[in-house]
Design a protein around this motif. Structure first.
Motif, PDB file in Angstrom:
ATOM      1  N   ASN A 205       0.627  -0.766   0.044  1.00 11.45           N
ATOM      2  CA  ASN A 205      -0.228   0.160  -0.284  1.00 11.45           C
ATOM      3  C   ASN A 205       0.582   1.076  -0.324  1.00 11.45           C
ATOM      4  O   ASN A 205       0.477   2.367  -0.656  1.00 11.45           O
ATOM      5  N   LEU A 206       1.913   1.286   0.953  1.00 11.59           N
ATOM      6  CA  LEU A 206       3.169   2.419   0.740  1.00 11.59           C
ATOM      7  C   LEU A 206       3.649   2.318  -0.559  1.00 11.59           C
ATOM      8  O   LEU A 206       3.383   3.850  -1.741  1.00 11.59           O
ATOM      9  N   LYS A 207       3.946   1.375  -1.273  1.00 10.79           N
ATOM     10  CA  LYS A 207       4.078   1.780  -2.476  1.00 10.79           C
ATOM     11  C   LYS A 207       3.200   2.479  -3.768  1.00 10.79           C
ATOM     12  O   LYS A 207       3.947   2.969  -4.698  1.00 10.79           O
ATOM     13  N   THR A 208       2.303   1.638  -3.350  1.00  8.81           N
ATOM     14  CA  THR A 208       1.542   2.721  -4.482  1.00  8.81           C
ATOM     15  C   THR A 208       0.392   3.809  -3.659  1.00  8.81           C
ATOM     16  O   THR A 208       0.758   5.033  -4.505  1.00  8.81           O
ATOM     17  N   ALA A 209       1.167   3.934  -2.832  1.00  5.38           N
ATOM     18  CA  ALA A 209       0.631   5.538  -2.468  1.00  5.38           C
ATOM     19  C   ALA A 209       1.761   6.201  -3.234  1.00  5.38           C
ATOM     20  O   ALA A 209       1.566   7.395  -3.605  1.00  5.38           O
ATOM     21  N   ALA A 210       2.513   6.320  -2.655  1.00  9.37           N
ATOM     22  CA  ALA A 210       4.228   6.697  -3.168  1.00  9.37           C
ATOM     23  C   ALA A 210       4.153   6.885  -4.633  1.00  9.37           C
ATOM     24  O   ALA A 210       4.407   7.800  -4.606  1.00  9.37           O
ATOM     25  N   GLN A 211       3.884   6.235  -5.724  1.00  8.50           N
ATOM     26  CA  GLN A 211       3.761   5.570  -6.742  1.00  8.50           C
ATOM     27  C   GLN A 211       2.762   7.140  -7.598  1.00  8.50           C
ATOM     28  O   GLN A 211       2.478   7.401  -8.139  1.00  8.50           O
ATOM     29  N   SER A 212       1.510   6.663  -6.733  1.00  9.07           N
ATOM     30  CA  SER A 212       0.359   7.436  -6.873  1.00  9.07           C
ATOM     31  C   SER A 212       0.337   9.590  -6.577  1.00  9.07           C
ATOM     32  O   SER A 212       0.474   9.926  -7.468  1.00  9.07           O
ATOM     33  N   ILE A 213       0.654   9.182  -5.716  1.00  8.96           N
ATOM     34  CA  ILE A 213       1.510  10.480  -5.583  1.00  8.96           C
ATOM     35  C   ILE A 213       2.362  11.661  -5.894  1.00  8.96           C
ATOM     36  O   ILE A 213       2.388  12.812  -5.934  1.00  8.96           O
ATOM     37  N   SER A 214       3.756  10.778  -6.327  1.00  8.81           N
ATOM     38  CA  SER A 214       4.698  11.119  -6.562  1.00  8.81           C
ATOM     39  C   SER A 214       4.593  11.748  -8.920  1.00  8.81           C
ATOM     40  O   SER A 214       4.493  12.433  -8.959  1.00  8.81           O
ATOM     41  N   LYS A 215       3.858  10.576  -8.949  1.00  4.26           N
ATOM     42  CA  LYS A 215       2.698  10.362 -10.385  1.00  4.26           C
ATOM     43  C   LYS A 215       2.344  12.101  -9.782  1.00  4.26           C
ATOM     44  O   LYS A 215       1.928  12.814 -10.811  1.00  4.26           O
ATOM     45  N   ARG A 216       0.923  11.643  -9.463  1.00  3.89           N
ATOM     46  CA  ARG A 216      -0.603  12.667 -10.463  1.00  3.89           C
ATOM     47  C   ARG A 216       0.284  14.403  -9.372  1.00  3.89           C
ATOM     48  O   ARG A 216      -0.224  15.546 -10.350  1.00  3.89           O
ATOM     49  N   ASN A 217       1.282  14.535  -8.322  1.00  4.08           N
ATOM     50  CA  ASN A 217       1.858  16.028  -7.694  1.00  4.08           C
ATOM     51  C   ASN A 217       2.959  15.988  -8.466  1.00  4.08           C
ATOM     52  O   ASN A 217       4.264  17.601  -8.751  1.00  4.08           O
ATOM     53  N   VAL A 218       3.496  15.201  -9.593  1.00  2.76           N
ATOM     54  CA  VAL A 218       4.453  15.842 -10.714  1.00  2.76           C
ATOM     55  C   VAL A 218       6.305  15.649  -9.450  1.00  2.76           C
ATOM     56  O   VAL A 218       6.753  16.722  -9.967  1.00  2.76           O
ATOM     57  N   CYS A 219       5.867  14.612  -8.902  1.00  2.41           N
ATOM     58  CA  CYS A 219       7.047  15.219  -7.941  1.00  2.41           C
ATOM     59  C   CYS A 219       8.128  13.787  -7.286  1.00  2.41           C
ATOM     60  O   CYS A 219       8.214  12.988  -7.863  1.00  2.41           O
ATOM     61  N   THR A 220       8.988  14.140  -6.591  1.00  2.00           N
ATOM     62  CA  THR A 220       9.670  13.577  -5.674  1.00  2.00           C
ATOM     63  C   THR A 220       8.851  12.836  -4.178  1.00  2.00           C
ATOM     64  O   THR A 220       9.363  14.567  -4.083  1.00  2.00           O
ATOM     65  N   PHE A 221       8.543  12.037  -4.380  1.00  2.00           N
ATOM     66  CA  PHE A 221       8.181  11.623  -2.648  1.00  2.00           C
ATOM     67  C   PHE A 221       8.852  10.692  -2.228  1.00  2.00           C
ATOM     68  O   PHE A 221       9.700   9.825  -2.173  1.00  2.00           O
ATOM     69  N   VAL A 222       9.131  11.074  -0.331  1.00  2.00           N
ATOM     70  CA  VAL A 222       9.611  10.749   0.482  1.00  2.00           C
ATOM     71  C   VAL A 222       8.836  10.584   1.744  1.00  2.00           C
ATOM     72  O   VAL A 222       8.970  11.387   2.106  1.00  2.00           O
ATOM     73  N   SER A 223       8.710   9.179   2.177  1.00  2.00           N
ATOM     74  CA  SER A 223       8.632   8.722   3.102  1.00  2.00           C
ATOM     75  C   SER A 223       9.238   8.175   3.850  1.00  2.00           C
ATOM     76  O   SER A 223       9.532   6.537   3.780  1.00  2.00           O
ATOM     77  N   CYS A 224       8.756   8.225   5.385  1.00  2.00           N
ATOM     78  CA  CYS A 224       9.710   7.349   6.621  1.00  2.00           C
ATOM     79  C   CYS A 224       9.195   7.718   7.340  1.00  2.00           C
ATOM     80  O   CYS A 224       8.796   8.383   8.026  1.00  2.00           O
ATOM     81  N   SER A 225       8.984   5.664   7.930  1.00  2.00           N
ATOM     82  CA  SER A 225       8.323   6.073   8.907  1.00  2.00           C
ATOM     83  C   SER A 225       8.553   5.144  10.112  1.00  2.00           C
ATOM     84  O   SER A 225       9.770   5.276  10.380  1.00  2.00           O
ATOM     85  N   ALA A 226       8.326   5.522  11.239  1.00  2.00           N
ATOM     86  CA  ALA A 226       9.162   5.052  12.832  1.00  2.00           C
ATOM     87  C   ALA A 226       9.187   3.243  12.554  1.00  2.00           C
ATOM     88  O   ALA A 226       8.678   2.701  11.974  1.00  2.00           O
ATOM     89  N   GLY A 227       9.852   3.509  13.233  1.00  2.00           N
ATOM     90  CA  GLY A 227      10.733   1.876  13.039  1.00  2.00           C
ATOM     91  C   GLY A 227      10.180   0.820  14.734  1.00  2.00           C
ATOM     92  O   GLY A 227       9.266   1.146  15.114  1.00  2.00           O
ATOM     93  N   LYS A 228      10.616  -0.460  14.065  1.00  2.00           N
ATOM     94  CA  LYS A 228      11.166  -1.338  15.678  1.00  2.00           C
ATOM     95  C   LYS A 228      10.702  -1.070  17.071  1.00  2.00           C
ATOM     96  O   LYS A 228      10.118  -2.102  17.112  1.00  2.00           O
ATOM     97  N   THR A 229      11.811  -0.112  17.050  1.00  2.00           N
ATOM     98  CA  THR A 229      11.428   0.248  18.042  1.00  2.00           C
ATOM     99  C   THR A 229      11.221   0.980  19.559  1.00  2.00           C
ATOM    100  O   THR A 229      11.210   1.498  20.668  1.00  2.00           O
ATOM    101  N   GLU A 230       9.838   1.250  18.385  1.00  2.00           N
ATOM    102  CA  GLU A 230       8.629   2.145  18.868  1.00  2.00           C
ATOM    103  C   GLU A 230       8.491   1.222  19.581  1.00  2.00           C
ATOM    104  O   GLU A 230       8.260  -0.462  20.119  1.00  2.00           O
ATOM    105  N   SER A 231       7.058   1.298  20.905  1.00  2.00           N
ATOM    106  CA  SER A 231       6.203   0.747  22.031  1.00  2.00           C
ATOM    107  C   SER A 231       5.388  -0.165  20.869  1.00  2.00           C
ATOM    108  O   SER A 231       4.402  -0.589  19.894  1.00  2.00           O
ATOM    109  N   THR A 232       5.667  -1.731  20.748  1.00  2.00           N
ATOM    110  CA  THR A 232       4.583  -3.306  20.852  1.00  2.00           C
ATOM    111  C   THR A 232       3.420  -3.055  21.819  1.00  2.00           C
ATOM    112  O   THR A 232       2.855  -4.365  21.328  1.00  2.00           O
TER     113      THR A 232
END
Length: 643
Positions: A205-232
């Motif tokens: 879903n993230l890949k699809t969103a990145a492709q969609s956002i970058s294509k629709r907005n004619v831009c470079t899109f960069v996403s960075c998300s919290a990692g595995k050491t956050e609380s579980t």
């Protein structure tokens, strides 16, 4: 020299919820690593200073004050470098706590971007168009200098070299999506700091969103998300990172659950700028929306030229995917487009098909397309007429391959020698038979076309053109000779891609039993075979010895037509791509030759037959590429001379 290159890093530190000291240490180490990699920007996850999963601890003044102190420490880490850090942290303004991305560079807080669609339990929402200023020492601690910091959605300008914007968390997914507004305001790179919990299917879903956002907005899109050491306690976080541009994934972290890493990619913003100039939809949208309320912030102190470094890697074959699976899929898709386009033309006309077969790459692909077309129409393969027309330069190898392929495909085949006709023609125009000049060559090409046209009339068919995109770009075709047909199936396919389409069909065993002859055709030197063979009967006239390597010309063609780059940038890209293949002077030589040929041969492209468009580059004058035949290349040639 700046060429719109930008190196970007996504950093996912080992964040420990509520341990601000640990988190700041991790963030500063990542900034130092990003500097050592030559990155212009390093992006961190949402609330990475405190941890995203702190919950009601965000009501504790101790945690909020620790975050206020942390920003100064992070700012100090950027003071002696040209890295721009985008860090997620809570920011208290008056009695309101905001979930923010803080843009930090050169020891300064350059801007604060609050989340619009936030969790109301802990945070206050900032309006999309609410841009104000806060004093740095009011919202953070420890800064010796007092200055105003933009607070709200903004576009950040880095030395007029590139522009970026930041969206926090789900702001990118809102019905009124902030990326649309920010990119229409001018942001070429859109950063998203987030903390999306991991769920099954989330990566795709993230890949699809990145492709969609970058294509629709004619831009470079960069996403960075919290990692595995956050609380579980209730969820797990994956540390997903992705970098996409114009609908294409440039780099992605493929680990399902990850943390404590950095993802870095080189980005060329040239395609973004070029596509925005060409896109009527983008320009119209920008003019229709009133977005003057969004501010533009200049990044203070950064050396823009240092921020724009060099690309470490450039593909030699921009028309062709490097991944084998993707390449085969692309080639098969193109082949199907060729077949279906020709099939429709045959359905309308009811005609048979006539193809001139030389034993070379282009005519081989055209014949395969024609044969498959008749198969799908459930018409006999004999409704395809393959005609091979040997003359002065025809080698035994290409003649044999032509006949073998036609026999295997079970098409109607015919050998028509044009030697006597050409000899008579030379007598008629008083041209010496041993004068191997352009007249000698073009007469053969035109005679072959005349044979094909007249034979097509005889059998109730039309001539399928075989010429490719590279030949059109270079003008490597005889006007009213191989230049002409009733329908062209290869006109949008560069020479290097023609080779890979045939190779992919062999790989998939698309034409059973044809693999050996097709492989031999793939191994045959590219030649028009218009000059007599050498003493051993081998091909004496090799096209690439005359016009230059097709791999270079296709590379030039892509960046000249697709993005309109200046010669100096194309030369820089070519040197990187072909550093182990060609000397710099050789690249320069063929680049100059490309511009000369490209400009002087436009008159041939202005009257080409109908043909199927398969990609983003076409030289058809009926909509894709319009250029006067008498345009001069002085500007481009002089720039090549200055390299």
């Amino acid at each position: 020299m700046m060429f719109d290159y930008c190196r970007i890093s996504c950093a996912v530190p080992n964040v420990v919820p509520a341990d601000v000291d640990n988190n700041v240490k991790e963030i500063c180490e990542c900034i130092a690593k990003a500097e050592s990699l030559g990155s212009a920007v390093v992006l961190f996850p949402e609330l990475s200073v405190t941890g995203y999963t702190c919950g009601d601890l965000l009501f504790q003044s101790s945690l909020v004050n620790a975050a206020k102190n942390a920003v100064k420490t992070i700012a100090d880490a950027t003071s002696s470098c040209d890295v721009i850090a985008v860090v997620g942290t809570p920011v208290l303004v008056g009695f309101d706590l905001y979930d923010c991305a803080v843009v930090i560079a050169k020891g300064r807080v350059q801007g604060i971007v609050p989340k619009v669609f936030c969790d109301k339990r802990w945070f206050t929402s900032n309006g999309i168009f609410d841009l104000s200023f806060v004093n740095v020492n009011t919202v953070f601690n420890g800064f010796s200098e007092s200055y105003a910091v933009p607070f709200g959605m903004s576009v950040f300008n880095v030395g007029n070299v590139f522009k970026f914007a930041v969206a926090v968390g789900d702001d990118i997914n809102a019905p009124v999506a902030t990326p649309d507004l920010l990119t229409l305001k001018g942001a070429e790179i859109l950063f998203n700091v987030n903390a999306f919990e991991q769920l099954v299917g989330r990566d795709e879903n993230l890949k699809t969103a990145a492709q969609s956002i970058s294509k629709r907005n004619v831009c470079t899109f960069v996403s960075c998300s919290a990692g595995k050491t956050e609380s579980t306690s209730d969820s797990v976080f994956a540390g997903a990172s992705v970098i996409a541009q114009n609908g294409k994934i440039l780099k992605v972290n493929d680990e399902f659950i990850d943390g404590g890493y950095m993802l870095t990619a080189d980005v060329d913003l040239g395609p973004v700028k070029s596509n925005r100039i060409k896109s009527e939809t983008f320009k119209l949208a920008a003019s229709m929306l009133d977005i003057d309320e969004l501010g533009t912030v200049d990044i203070i102190g950064c050396d823009a030229e240092k921020c724009c470094g060099e690309l470490l890697y450039v593909s030699k074959t921009p028309f062709i995917p490097e991944d084998k699976h993707a390449r085969i899929n692309r080639c098969c898709d193109i082949f199907n487009m060729q077949v279906e386009a020709l099939k429709r033309r045959v359905e309308v006309t009811g005609s048979k098909l006539v193809v001139g077969i030389s034993g070379g790459l282009d005519s081989t692909l055209a014949l395969l397309v024609a044969a498959e077309c008749m198969k799908r129409l459930r018409r006999p393969s004999t409704d395809v007429y393959g005609i091979t027309m040997p003359c002065f330069g025809t080698s035994d190898r290409t003649l044999k391959n032509s006949l073998d392929l036609m026999n295997l495909l079970k098409v109607s085949s015919k050998i028509i020698s044009i030697k006597d006709a050409c000899i008579q023609h030379f007598k008629d125009i008083s041209h010496p038979l041993d004068s191997y000049d352009v007249t000698y060559e073009n007469a053969q090409a035109r005679e072959r076309t005349q044979v094909l046209m007249d034979f097509a009339g005889k059998v109730g068919g039309f001539v399928v053109g075989t010429g490719d995109l590279s030949e059109l770009a270079l003008g490597w075709c005889t006007y009213n000779g191989d230049h002409m047909s009733m329908y062209s199936v290869n006109c949008d396919i560069p020479k290097t891609l023609v080779r890979w389409i045939i190779a992919s069909l062999v790989e998939c065993d698309y034409f059973e039993g044809c693999g050996d002859v097709l492989n031999d055709i793939l191994g045959t030197p590219i030649s028009p075979e218009l000059l007599p063979p050498d003493a051993k009967g081998e091909i004496a006239q090799v096209t690439e010895d005359i016009v230059g390597p097709y791999v270079l010309h296709d590379f030039f063609l892509y960046y000249v037509v697709r993005f309109g780059y200046e010669p100096k940038k194309i030369y820089d890209l070519a040197k990187k791509a072909f550093q182990t293949d060609f000397e710099d002077d050789e690249i320069k030589k063929w680049l100059k030759s490309f511009y000369r040929r490209f400009f002087t041969q436009q008159f041939k492209r202005n009257c080409v037959p109908d043909g199927v468009k398969v990609g983003s580059i076409s030289l058809s004058p009926r909509g894709d590429f319009k250029m006067p035949s008498d345009a001069v290349s002085k500007i481009w040639q002089s720039q090549v001379d200055e390299l």
